[in-house]
Design an enzyme around this catalytic site. Structure first.
Site, PDB file in Angstrom:
ATOM      1  N   ASP A 136       0.834  -1.203   0.000  1.00  0.00           N
ATOM      2  CA  ASP A 136       0.000   0.000   0.000  1.00  0.00           C
ATOM      3  C   ASP A 136       0.870   1.256   0.000  1.00  0.00           C
ATOM      4  O   ASP A 136       0.624   2.208  -0.739  1.00  0.00           O
ATOM      5  CB  ASP A 136      -0.917  -0.023   1.227  1.00  0.00           C
ATOM      6  N   GLU A 194      -1.454  -4.806  -4.510  1.00  0.00           N
ATOM      7  CA  GLU A 194      -0.624  -4.184  -3.472  1.00  0.00           C
ATOM      8  C   GLU A 194       0.350  -5.193  -2.880  1.00  0.00           C
ATOM      9  O   GLU A 194       1.524  -4.875  -2.643  1.00  0.00           O
ATOM     10  CB  GLU A 194      -1.516  -3.600  -2.374  1.00  0.00           C
TER      11      GLU A 194
END
Length: 223
Positions: free
Chosen positions: A42, A114
């Site tokens: 992320d 991610e």
């Protein structure tokens, strides 16, 4: 997109972990799954996207850059990028998740991208993660507003529903006709009240039609 994920994640152990969903571990215990890598990824995605937008759009002010970044790193944006590199084909899912369309579920695809970005960063550093994300995101970094406006109905529906804290669920209602000329009917639901159906010559086409039908019940999107 013909490049293998191992191009960016050279450590096979990390790659396997990045592709392993928690539903798979529920059926095959004592294996790591991708949530820790998702946490790292992320931050990697945010950095790479911010740098790419800053570099490619020198005339944009902070507000426009911030809005563009939000579009790109949104769940629909990352899911679209994951589809571009066919990430769903490589995921390790539990039987239940796989049976309910997990390989094309926006939330699952976005999280997996991610995780793979995090694994790429650990195995090859920022250059590997950057190459992965630039390849996956494609033209979205050049024209994020246009890409968002032209997003396919399924992705557009996810974005509209996210503001309500809801996520669409697709169910195959019927598949009729001979193998060479099948017609699929899919129902999409969201929460207790939203429901629509769509038909198409493939399951994916029927899902897009159902999403478009449900989108049509919403009022105009505020700018």
């Amino acid at each position: 997109m013909s490049r293998s994920l191992s191009t960016w994640v050279t450590d096979p152990v990390l790659l396997r972990e990045a592709l392993t969903h928690s539903s798979y571990v529920a059926e095959h215990p004592r294996q790591p799954f991708n949530e820790r890598l998702e946490f790292l990824g992320d931050a990697v995605v945010g950095l790479v996207v911010a740098e790419a937008l800053y570099t490619r759009h020198p005339d944009w002010d902070e507000g426009r850059l911030t809005r563009a970044r939000a579009r790109v790193v949104s769940q629909p944006g990352l899911a679209q990028a994951a589809r571009r590199i066919r990430l769903g084909d490589s995921l390790r899912l539990g039987r239940g998740e796989q049976a309910t369309g997990g390989r094309d579920k926006p939330s699952l695809l976005a999280d997996a991208l991610e995780a793979v970005a995090g694994a790429a960063f650990l195995s090859g550093g920022l250059p590997a993660a950057t190459d992965l994300l630039i390849t996956a995101l494609g033209e979205m970094l050049d024209s994020p507003e246009t890409e968002a406006a032209e997003r396919d109905p399924k992705s557009a529906l996810v974005e509209r529903l996210a503001a309500r804290g809801e996520e669409p669920v697709y169910t195959l209602v019927q598949a009729s006709g001979p193998d060479h000329d099948k017609c699929f009917t899919v129902q999409v639901t969201a929460g207790p009240l939203l429901r629509a159906e769509g038909r198409g010559r493939s399951k994916k086409a029927a899902e897009q039609a159902a999403a478009a039908s449900l989108l049509a019940t919403f009022g105009p999107e505020s700018s």
